[in-house]
Enzyme design. Structure first.
Site: not given
Length: 279
Positions: A88, A186
């Site tokens: 898993r 930015e």
């Protein structure tokens, strides 16, 4: 590198204290099978899981390989209990990484249809504890990892500008950064792109602009870079999808960064099967 401590924490989370389910005697073989097409990734991590459990990985495809439904991407052999215990975790980590790689490849292909030069990059919007796996998945699919962590580049964002001002923030960080470290700023207004370049930015991130506005900002930035006599890269980011990548690639930006490569990638569907392989 995937460390034993990382693998141990994954297995401890899944196996718990008293695993009755996988108390199966004898030896067996197992295989990881694709249930949908995509790009294989995370198989180094899946291999690390089985290695930790003493299970032999007999064969595997290379990360970055294009796979189709029914393809076996990894084969193992060893004690049935350990094969089942690793199943898993290996499926989960490979499925997640392959989903990231598949989404990245679609974005890269969409960009290449318009431009051979623009890079598709990831962001720091990664899953805590899995950043290395996710960034490797991006790279193996032809994407750019961008910053692996905060030490790789200084990014002056809106909160820094709110606290220090654009010029003040760039000046402060320039005084503290190594000569080898770039500074990115930015901006949300096209007119601030050339201002950021003048302040000393090496890269200007054009945030949340539509393609037309982005192209205008790229033009303004290119003019200022010519005046400064140095290269300043333009990066587009903010809400960009695989579907809109071509529109942004056509604006002239150098980089298109997409948080969705990691935070919104659907896991690629794999199945793990043990015992004899039927053809």
């Amino acid at each position: 590198m995937i460390t034993d401590a990382q693998v141990e924490s994954w297995l401890r989370e899944d196996v718990g204290h008293h695993d009755v389910t996988n108390q199966v005697p004898g030896e067996t073989t197992g295989r990881l099978v694709a249930k949908e097409s995509g790009i294989a990734a995370g198989l180094d991590a899946a291999t690390a899981v089985f290695d930790y459990l003493g299970v032999t990985v007999a064969d595997r495809v290379e990360d970055g390989t294009a796979i189709e439904v029914g393809d076996v991407v990894l084969r193992v052999e060893g004690p049935a209990r350990e094969v089942l215990r690793g199943e898993r975790v290996a499926v989960n980590v490979a499925g997640h990484a392959s989903g990231v790689a598949s989404r990245t490849r679609r974005a890269v292909d969409a960009a290449r249809a318009v431009s051979d030069d623009v890079r598709i990059a990831a962001t720091r919007k990664t899953t805590p504890g899995l950043r290395g796996i996710e960034k490797r998945a991006v790279a193996t699919a032809g994407g750019d990892t961008h910053r692996l962590d905060l030490s790789h580049m200084v990014m002056v964002k809106d909160n820094h500008i709110a606290e220090l001002g654009l010029d003040g923030a760039v000046e402060r960080f320039r005084e503290r950064v190594s000569f080898a470290t770039k500074i990115e700023v930015e901006v949300e207004d096209p007119e601030d792109a050339p201002r950021a370049a003048t302040a000393g930015a090496d890269v200007v991130l054009l945030d949340n602009m539509d393609p037309a506005t982005t192209e205008h900002a790229v033009d303004l930035l290119a003019e200022r870079a010519d005046e400064l006599g140095r290269e300043v890269l333009a990066e587009a980011s903010g809400g960009i999808t695989v579907g809109t990548v071509p529109d942004y690639a056509a604006t002239g930006v150098d980089v298109i960064s997409m948080g969705s490569l990691t935070h919104s990638a659907a896991s690629l569907d794999y199945s793990f099967r043990t015992g004899a392989e039927h053809r």
